[in-house]
Structure formats: structure tokens, C-alpha cells
Design a protein around this motif. Structure first.
Motif, PDB file in Angstrom:
ATOM      1  N   ALA A  22      -9.809  25.445  -8.172  1.00  0.00           N
ATOM      2  CA  ALA A  22     -10.347  25.512  -9.532  1.00  0.00           C
ATOM      3  C   ALA A  22     -10.849  24.153  -9.989  1.00  0.00           C
ATOM      4  CB  ALA A  22      -9.275  26.035 -10.485  1.00  0.00           C
ATOM      5  N   CYS A  23     -10.108  23.100  -9.632  1.00  0.00           N
ATOM      6  CA  CYS A  23     -10.470  21.753 -10.085  1.00  0.00           C
ATOM      7  C   CYS A  23     -11.573  21.134  -9.240  1.00  0.00           C
ATOM      8  CB  CYS A  23      -9.238  20.851 -10.106  1.00  0.00           C
ATOM      9  SG  CYS A  23      -8.048  21.353 -11.363  1.00  0.00           S
TER      10      CYS A  23
ATOM     11  N   ALA B  70     -11.041  17.651  -1.043  1.00  0.00           N
ATOM     12  CA  ALA B  70     -10.953  16.215  -1.302  1.00  0.00           C
ATOM     13  C   ALA B  70     -11.530  15.823  -2.651  1.00  0.00           C
ATOM     14  CB  ALA B  70     -11.671  15.437  -0.187  1.00  0.00           C
ATOM     15  N   ASP B  71     -12.521  16.563  -3.136  1.00  0.00           N
ATOM     16  CA  ASP B  71     -13.182  16.190  -4.390  1.00  0.00           C
ATOM     17  C   ASP B  71     -12.620  16.929  -5.608  1.00  0.00           C
ATOM     18  OD1 ASP B  71     -14.978  14.312  -3.269  1.00  0.00           O
ATOM     19  OD2 ASP B  71     -16.198  15.961  -2.497  1.00  0.00           O
ATOM     20  N   ALA B  72     -11.551  17.685  -5.422  1.00  0.00           N
ATOM     21  CA  ALA B  72     -10.897  18.313  -6.579  1.00  0.00           C
ATOM     22  C   ALA B  72     -10.313  17.223  -7.470  1.00  0.00           C
ATOM     23  CB  ALA B  72      -9.801  19.260  -6.105  1.00  0.00           C
TER      24      ALA B  72
ATOM     25  N   GLY C 263      -9.839  19.224 -13.930  1.00  0.00           N
ATOM     26  CA  GLY C 263      -8.802  19.516 -14.896  1.00  0.00           C
ATOM     27  C   GLY C 263      -8.966  18.667 -16.146  1.00  0.00           C
ATOM     28  N   PRO C 264      -8.298  19.018 -17.225  1.00  0.00           N
ATOM     29  CA  PRO C 264      -8.488  18.325 -18.505  1.00  0.00           C
ATOM     30  C   PRO C 264      -7.903  16.916 -18.494  1.00  0.00           C
ATOM     31  CG  PRO C 264      -6.655  19.835 -18.659  1.00  0.00           C
ATOM     32  CD  PRO C 264      -7.284  20.093 -17.325  1.00  0.00           C
TER      33      PRO C 264
ATOM     34  N   LEU D  70      -8.940  11.904 -11.419  1.00  0.00           N
ATOM     35  CA  LEU D  70      -8.931  11.350 -10.062  1.00  0.00           C
ATOM     36  C   LEU D  70      -9.113  12.474  -9.052  1.00  0.00           C
ATOM     37  CD1 LEU D  70      -5.799   9.016 -10.380  1.00  0.00           C
ATOM     38  CD2 LEU D  70      -8.194   8.292 -10.428  1.00  0.00           C
ATOM     39  N   THR D  71      -9.931  12.230  -8.051  1.00  0.00           N
ATOM     40  CA  THR D  71     -10.020  13.159  -6.939  1.00  0.00           C
ATOM     41  C   THR D  71      -8.865  12.907  -5.970  1.00  0.00           C
ATOM     42  OG1 THR D  71     -11.346  11.694  -5.550  1.00  0.00           O
ATOM     43  CG2 THR D  71     -12.536  13.126  -7.108  1.00  0.00           C
ATOM     44  N   GLN D  72      -8.715  13.807  -5.006  1.00  0.00           N
ATOM     45  CA  GLN D  72      -7.708  13.591  -3.973  1.00  0.00           C
ATOM     46  C   GLN D  72      -7.983  12.291  -3.218  1.00  0.00           C
ATOM     47  OE1 GLN D  72      -5.112  16.228  -3.414  1.00  0.00           O
ATOM     48  NE2 GLN D  72      -5.960  16.450  -5.456  1.00  0.00           N
ATOM     49  N   ARG D  73      -9.256  12.020  -2.959  1.00  0.00           N
ATOM     50  CA  ARG D  73      -9.623  10.772  -2.279  1.00  0.00           C
ATOM     51  C   ARG D  73      -9.207   9.559  -3.114  1.00  0.00           C
ATOM     52  NH1 ARG D  73     -14.595  13.542  -0.870  1.00  0.00           N
ATOM     53  NH2 ARG D  73     -14.718  13.868   1.390  1.00  0.00           N
ATOM     54  N   ASP D  74      -9.424   9.643  -4.422  1.00  0.00           N
ATOM     55  CA  ASP D  74      -9.044   8.531  -5.300  1.00  0.00           C
ATOM     56  C   ASP D  74      -7.551   8.236  -5.189  1.00  0.00           C
ATOM     57  OD1 ASP D  74     -11.630   8.229  -6.367  1.00  0.00           O
ATOM     58  OD2 ASP D  74     -11.235   9.659  -7.989  1.00  0.00           O
ATOM     59  N   ARG D  75      -6.746   9.276  -5.190  1.00  0.00           N
ATOM     60  CA  ARG D  75      -5.296   9.067  -5.139  1.00  0.00           C
ATOM     61  C   ARG D  75      -4.878   8.428  -3.819  1.00  0.00           C
ATOM     62  NH1 ARG D  75      -2.525  14.431  -7.860  1.00  0.00           N
ATOM     63  NH2 ARG D  75      -4.451  15.217  -8.762  1.00  0.00           N
TER      64      ARG D  75
END
Length: 280
Positions: A244-245, A156-158, A250-251, A194-199
Motif C-alpha cells: 500500500a505504501c 524497496a521504494d515503499a 504512509g502519513p 523514508l523508503t526501505q532503502r533510506d532506512r
């Protein structure tokens, strides 16, 4: 004339539409004649880009080629050599930001590196669009959100900076039409991490309904995706890059603003445009 492989895909469809709006003749490559007719105004070219010889009759008069590795598969070098023989003047390759910044399973970045190497070896002037993950990837959550109000996935925090397909397409059109972009590799991302939660939250704001993100184990996601009939590489790409993210976001680049003279489109904008897909 511009040839677009992957013409009915997320980016290719936008490229065809933008070129048609400029009055540029476009050869929209598709395996499906019916789908090609919907490709935004381009002239459908029925062929299999993974079998480049099927496109040979349509290459006569083509000035620039948009190469989608996903559409072409392992035949990029063959297609590029064929394009060079027919006098194509330049190629724009849809690549991945992982080539430059890493992240995820190395073998997937290497696939894009091989396509870039083939473009360099072809002798054609090239431009590489190294894209972050697409806003449109979140459409995979649409059935879950419609049914349950939840988006399920891993890590979730990626955090990544996903990009709107229209930004990619606008840059691709410029590179296809303007030889000044030759020899350039552009890392293009959305404007914010953005994290997965943000999206999930932003999709909820777009549809006027709270959408929570439910984290599930990687193997549970893999099983669910394979049960849907998706190729094995799809969950591997998603899970590996998300892991990884989670360790390192990610950039985020300002390339879109530098090239287009405006800020990159936000994920919130994309979610508002596609809200109907998430409403029950």
C-alpha cells in the motif's frame, strides 16, 4: 496506580520506565515472572491479559490502563468491562494509523477498530494512540546486516514515517496521567517519510558500514518468515502495508511535536541508539 499490558514489549517497557522515573506506581503485566522483573521498575503482575480474570486481583486501586491489543488478543472487551467494574478511570489504547488513513489488508485495521469500539462501549474515558510502524521493526534486519551487510525485504521504494517507541511512550504516559486527553484519537508518526532503502542507508551510517537494501519477492519473504516460526499474520501485515505504501506513502503528522513540544525523534536517532544490534 497504572496498569500496563504488554509491559515487556517495545512500547510497554518504555512506558513502565518513564512512569517509574516519575515515581508513579505501576503494575507491569507479564506472563513471565522473570521478564516482569526487568520491566523498568514497575511491580510485576503475573497474568495473562488474554484471560482478563487472571488480572482481577491486581486491578484494585488501578486508576488508568494501557491496553496493548497485541498482548490482550481478542479479550479487549472483557478486560475493559472488568476494569470498569474495578473503578479504573481511563484507558489508553495502542492502536494503528491504518484505522484513520487506511493501508494494508483491511482485516488488520478492523482488528484495531474493534478494540477502539470496545473502549468506547466500556464507558471508560479513552484515548487512542494510532501509531505508524515502529522504528524498532527494523531490528528484523539485524541478523542479515551482521552477516552480509544487506537488508532484505519487499518493495524497496515503499515509504512510511516510522516512529520511535520513546515518542509513543511519552505520549502514552501523558494520556495515562492527564484526563484532559480523554476522548482524543491521536495519529502519531515519525517526522519524515523514508523508503526501505533510506532506512537501510541510515542504519549503515549509524554503524559506519554501507548497508544496501535487496528487494525480494513477497512470497520469498513470506516463506522465510514462516520458516522462522512467525505467525502467518506477521508477513501478511508487513507485505500488505508495504504494498500500500509503495502506491501511496504512509502519513506524516506533527502530532508528536504538538503534544510533546519538541520534534519527533528521527529514524537516524533510533539507528544510532541501536547500532550495536547491527554490528558484526
Amino acid at each position: 496506580m497504572i496498569m500496563v499490558t504488554g509491559a515487556t514489549g517495545t512500547v510497554g517497557r518504555e512506558v513502565v520506565r518513564l512512569l517509574a522515573a516519575k515515581g508513579v506506581e505501576t503494575a507491569a503485566v507479564t506472563r513471565d515472572p522473570a521478564a516482569g522483573a526487568l520491566a523498568g521498575g514497575g511491580r510485576p503482575v503475573v497474568g495473562d491479559p488474554s484471560s482478563p480474570q487472571s488480572l482481577a486481583p491486581a486491578l484494585d486501586g488501578v486508576q488508568a490502563l494501557l491496553l496493548s491489543p497485541r498482548a490482550v488478543g481478542g479479550a479487549s472487551a472483557e478486560l475493559l468491562a472488568l476494569a470498569a467494574r474495578y473503578g479504573v478511570r481511563r484507558v489508553v489504547v495502542l492502536s494503528a494509523v491504518t484505522v484513520e488513513y487506511g493501508g494494508g489488508y483491511r482485516r488488520f485495521a478492523e482488528e484495531f477498530e474493534r478494540v477502539e469500539d470496545a473502549a468506547r462501549a466500556s464507558g471508560l474515558p479513552w484515548t487512542f494512540l494510532r501509531c505508524a510502524d515502529f522504528d524498532a521493526n527494523s531490528l528484523a534486519w539485524a541478523p542479515q546486516i551482521r552477516a552480509t551487510g544487506l537488508a532484505r525485504g519487499v518493495y524497496a521504494d515503499a515509504a512510511t514515517s516510522p516512529i520511535h517507541q520513546r515518542d509513543i511512550a511519552e505520549i502514552a504516559v501523558r494520556a495515562l496521567l492527564d484526563p484532559a486527553h480523554g476522548g482524543r484519537a491521536y495519529a502519531i508518526t515519525g517526522p519524515e517519510s523514508l523508503t526501505q532503502r533510506d532506512r537501510a542507508r541510515l542504519i549503515g551510517e549509524a554503524i559506519g558500514r554501507e548497508v544496501a537494501f535487496e528487494e525480494i519477492p513477497p512470497e520469498a519473504l513470506r516463506r522465510a518468515m514462516l520458516a522462522q516460526g512467525l505467525p502467518q499474520d506477521v508477513p501478511d501485515r508487513l507485505i500488505g502495508y508495504a504494498a500500500a505504501c509503495l502506491a501511496e506513502p504512509g502519513p506524516t503528522t506533527d502530532t508528536v511535536e504538538q503534544l510533546l513540544g519538541r520534534p519527533a525523534l528521527t529514524f537516524a536517532t533510533w539507528a544510532a541508539e541501536h547500532a550495536a544490534a547491527f554490528r558484526s
